[in-house]
Design a protein around this motif. Structure first.
Motif, PDB file in Angstrom:
ATOM      1  N   ASP A  49       0.828  -1.210   0.000  1.00  0.00           N
ATOM      2  CA  ASP A  49       0.000   0.000   0.000  1.00  0.00           C
ATOM      3  C   ASP A  49       0.856   1.251   0.000  1.00  0.00           C
ATOM      4  OD1 ASP A  49      -2.241  -1.555  -0.028  1.00  0.00           O
ATOM      5  OD2 ASP A  49      -2.709  -1.307   2.099  1.00  0.00           O
ATOM      6  N   HIS A  50       1.918   1.253   0.802  1.00  0.00           N
ATOM      7  CA  HIS A  50       2.794   2.418   0.860  1.00  0.00           C
ATOM      8  C   HIS A  50       3.549   2.611  -0.447  1.00  0.00           C
ATOM      9  CE1 HIS A  50       2.915   2.129   5.544  1.00  0.00           C
ATOM     10  NE2 HIS A  50       1.839   2.756   5.102  1.00  0.00           N
ATOM     11  N   ARG A  51       3.899   1.530  -1.105  1.00  0.00           N
ATOM     12  CA  ARG A  51       4.655   1.631  -2.358  1.00  0.00           C
ATOM     13  C   ARG A  51       3.799   2.160  -3.503  1.00  0.00           C
ATOM     14  NH1 ARG A  51       9.407  -1.352  -2.802  1.00  0.00           N
ATOM     15  NH2 ARG A  51       8.933  -2.133  -4.885  1.00  0.00           N
ATOM     16  N   LEU A  52       2.484   2.228  -3.294  1.00  0.00           N
ATOM     17  CA  LEU A  52       1.601   2.797  -4.308  1.00  0.00           C
ATOM     18  C   LEU A  52       1.537   4.318  -4.226  1.00  0.00           C
ATOM     19  CD1 LEU A  52      -1.274   0.181  -4.123  1.00  0.00           C
ATOM     20  CD2 LEU A  52       0.425   0.411  -5.940  1.00  0.00           C
ATOM     21  N   SER A  53       2.120   4.883  -3.175  1.00  0.00           N
ATOM     22  CA  SER A  53       2.229   6.334  -3.084  1.00  0.00           C
ATOM     23  C   SER A  53       3.510   6.784  -3.776  1.00  0.00           C
ATOM     24  CB  SER A  53       2.250   6.779  -1.620  1.00  0.00           C
ATOM     25  OG  SER A  53       1.005   6.541  -1.012  1.00  0.00           O
ATOM     26  N   GLY A  54       3.561   8.053  -4.110  1.00  0.00           N
ATOM     27  CA  GLY A  54       4.751   8.561  -4.760  1.00  0.00           C
ATOM     28  C   GLY A  54       4.740  10.066  -4.873  1.00  0.00           C
ATOM     29  N   VAL A  55       5.771  10.588  -5.500  1.00  0.00           N
ATOM     30  CA  VAL A  55       5.936  12.026  -5.702  1.00  0.00           C
ATOM     31  C   VAL A  55       5.365  12.409  -7.067  1.00  0.00           C
ATOM     32  CG1 VAL A  55       7.649  13.834  -6.109  1.00  0.00           C
ATOM     33  CG2 VAL A  55       7.930  12.254  -4.193  1.00  0.00           C
ATOM     34  N   LEU A  56       4.643  13.516  -7.086  1.00  0.00           N
ATOM     35  CA  LEU A  56       4.125  14.071  -8.327  1.00  0.00           C
ATOM     36  C   LEU A  56       4.822  15.410  -8.574  1.00  0.00           C
ATOM     37  CD1 LEU A  56       1.760  13.339 -10.393  1.00  0.00           C
ATOM     38  CD2 LEU A  56       0.511  15.181  -9.261  1.00  0.00           C
ATOM     39  N   LEU A  57       5.557  15.493  -9.656  1.00  0.00           N
ATOM     40  CA  LEU A  57       6.290  16.707 -10.004  1.00  0.00           C
ATOM     41  C   LEU A  57       5.632  17.384 -11.200  1.00  0.00           C
ATOM     42  CD1 LEU A  57       9.967  15.366  -9.817  1.00  0.00           C
ATOM     43  CD2 LEU A  57       8.756  16.701  -8.078  1.00  0.00           C
ATOM     44  N   SER A  58       5.656  18.717 -11.203  1.00  0.00           N
ATOM     45  CA  SER A  58       5.134  19.472 -12.337  1.00  0.00           C
ATOM     46  C   SER A  58       5.852  20.806 -12.409  1.00  0.00           C
ATOM     47  CB  SER A  58       3.621  19.668 -12.198  1.00  0.00           C
ATOM     48  OG  SER A  58       3.316  20.364 -11.005  1.00  0.00           O
ATOM     49  N   ARG A  59       5.562  21.557 -13.464  1.00  0.00           N
ATOM     50  CA  ARG A  59       6.198  22.861 -13.641  1.00  0.00           C
ATOM     51  C   ARG A  59       5.137  23.939 -13.748  1.00  0.00           C
ATOM     52  NH1 ARG A  59       7.479  26.226 -17.771  1.00  0.00           N
ATOM     53  NH2 ARG A  59       6.669  24.759 -19.332  1.00  0.00           N
ATOM     54  N   ASP A  60       5.329  25.024 -12.990  1.00  0.00           N
ATOM     55  CA  ASP A  60       4.448  26.180 -13.094  1.00  0.00           C
ATOM     56  C   ASP A  60       4.812  26.943 -14.364  1.00  0.00           C
ATOM     57  OD1 ASP A  60       3.424  28.877 -12.812  1.00  0.00           O
ATOM     58  OD2 ASP A  60       2.997  28.371 -10.723  1.00  0.00           O
ATOM     59  N   PRO A  61       3.881  27.093 -15.311  1.00  0.00           N
ATOM     60  CA  PRO A  61       4.232  27.708 -16.589  1.00  0.00           C
ATOM     61  C   PRO A  61       4.534  29.196 -16.500  1.00  0.00           C
ATOM     62  CG  PRO A  61       1.871  27.331 -16.473  1.00  0.00           C
ATOM     63  CD  PRO A  61       2.471  26.679 -15.269  1.00  0.00           C
ATOM     64  N   VAL A  62       4.153  29.844 -15.407  1.00  0.00           N
ATOM     65  CA  VAL A  62       4.402  31.277 -15.252  1.00  0.00           C
ATOM     66  C   VAL A  62       5.720  31.532 -14.545  1.00  0.00           C
ATOM     67  CG1 VAL A  62       3.559  33.417 -14.226  1.00  0.00           C
ATOM     68  CG2 VAL A  62       1.954  31.836 -15.310  1.00  0.00           C
ATOM     69  N   THR A  63       5.929  30.882 -13.395  1.00  0.00           N
ATOM     70  CA  THR A  63       7.149  31.118 -12.618  1.00  0.00           C
ATOM     71  C   THR A  63       8.300  30.232 -13.067  1.00  0.00           C
ATOM     72  OG1 THR A  63       6.634  29.458 -10.931  1.00  0.00           O
ATOM     73  CG2 THR A  63       5.701  31.668 -10.627  1.00  0.00           C
ATOM     74  N   GLY A  64       7.993  29.121 -13.726  1.00  0.00           N
ATOM     75  CA  GLY A  64       9.020  28.168 -14.100  1.00  0.00           C
ATOM     76  C   GLY A  64       9.461  27.265 -12.975  1.00  0.00           C
ATOM     77  N   GLY A  65       8.876  27.426 -11.781  1.00  0.00           N
ATOM     78  CA  GLY A  65       9.263  26.624 -10.625  1.00  0.00           C
ATOM     79  C   GLY A  65       8.752  25.200 -10.710  1.00  0.00           C
ATOM     80  N   THR A  66       9.487  24.279 -10.085  1.00  0.00           N
ATOM     81  CA  THR A  66       9.062  22.883  -9.991  1.00  0.00           C
ATOM     82  C   THR A  66       8.172  22.719  -8.775  1.00  0.00           C
ATOM     83  OG1 THR A  66      11.080  22.087 -11.047  1.00  0.00           O
ATOM     84  CG2 THR A  66       9.828  20.497  -9.741  1.00  0.00           C
TER      85      THR A  66
END
Length: 274
Positions: A49-66
């Motif tokens: 169950d724990h291994r089904l969790s994870g990190v979701l990364l994305s990029r803000d198109p205005v600031t460019g921040g992750t």
């Protein structure tokens, strides 16, 4: 809302994080070994169950921040869907870009690889209306992912089944999962918090709130598990200086989530790489 933009400017040096560590009264911390936010690291090796969790990364198109959030694999016919918070996908009126899911992320390593989003879904109201607290019950999103020809669940194992609670539901012993980052938290390890949740708003689709956990930045989008079922998504929490802190969970109930899940699952089945 608790997404974290990975920027040195947001790693607050003023001591706000120190205040946050006093926010949950000691007698309310239910997590074994939990800190004063109620959180403790999940011991390795992680369970299924724990291994089904994870990190979701994305990029803000205005600031460019992750942007860093949490997510979890949920069971679907397409075997390719990730559950997260809507504001981890669409925030401040803009859709976040380059969304990538790293399931089972542990100590900086993604054992199941990186899975790019081919499409994301949030409730229509979340996308079309300006943010207000009345929108929090709709802070649930789905991500369709792909990497080669094998669907996600073929690699991670069967996803979490969803628990669709009714209005008025209280749930004891929920386990909130996420990857908090910033002072005191590395952002690379899975943390959990045990909390009892009661209904906060009964209007469809409703909200749950727990006063045993005070979710820090980066915890948005993580699942709230009830046994081996996922009952909600970590949405937001009270201000860090609140010394009786609480966490708000978007509940998986009502027609809004059900319709979004059906629609996204159908789309992924049609468009999955052959």
């Amino acid at each position: 809302m608790l997404r974290l933009v990975l920027s040195l400017a947001l790693l607050d040096p003023t001591g706000a994080s120190e205040l946050s560590l006093r926010s949950v009264p000691e007698q309310r911390v239910l997590t074994p070994g939990g800190d004063r936010l109620g959180y403790a690291p999940v011991a390795a090796p992680h369970t299924s169950d724990h291994r089904l969790s994870g990190v979701l990364l994305s990029r803000d198109p205005v600031t460019g921040g992750t942007v860093l959030c949490g997510g979890s694999v949920i069971r679907s016919k397409s075997r390719s869907l990730v559950l997260t918070a809507a504001h981890c996908l669409h925030d401040k009126g803009r859709t976040l870009k380059r969304v990538t899911f790293l399931p089972g992320y542990e100590e900086g390593r993604p054992p199941f690889g990186a899975w790019r989003a081919v499409r994301t879904w949030v409730p229509d109201r979340w996308r079309s209306e300006p943010y207000s607290p009345e929108l929090l019950p709709y802070d649930v999103g789905l991500v369709g992912v792909a990497r080669g020809r094998r669907p996600l669940e073929d690699v991670t194992g069967r996803g979490l089944r969803t628990l669709r609670t009714r209005r008025g539901t209280s749930l004891g012993g929920l386990e909130l999962l996420g990857y908090p980052a910033g002072r005191h938290y590395p952002g690379t390890e899975l943390y959990h918090c045990v909390g009892d949740a009661v209904e906060a708003i009964s209007r469809e689709p409703g909200l749950l709130v727990t006063r045993n956990c005070h979710a820090p930045a980066g915890a948005s989008g993580g699942p709230a598990l009830y046994g081996d079922l996922v009952a909600g998504v970590v949405s937001s929490s009270s201000p860090l200086h609140d010394q009786s802190g609480f966490t708000v969970l978007a509940r998986l109930g009502g027609g809004t989530f059900n319709q979004m899940l059906t629609r996204s699952d159908r789309w992924m089945r049609r468009h999955r790489p052959a």
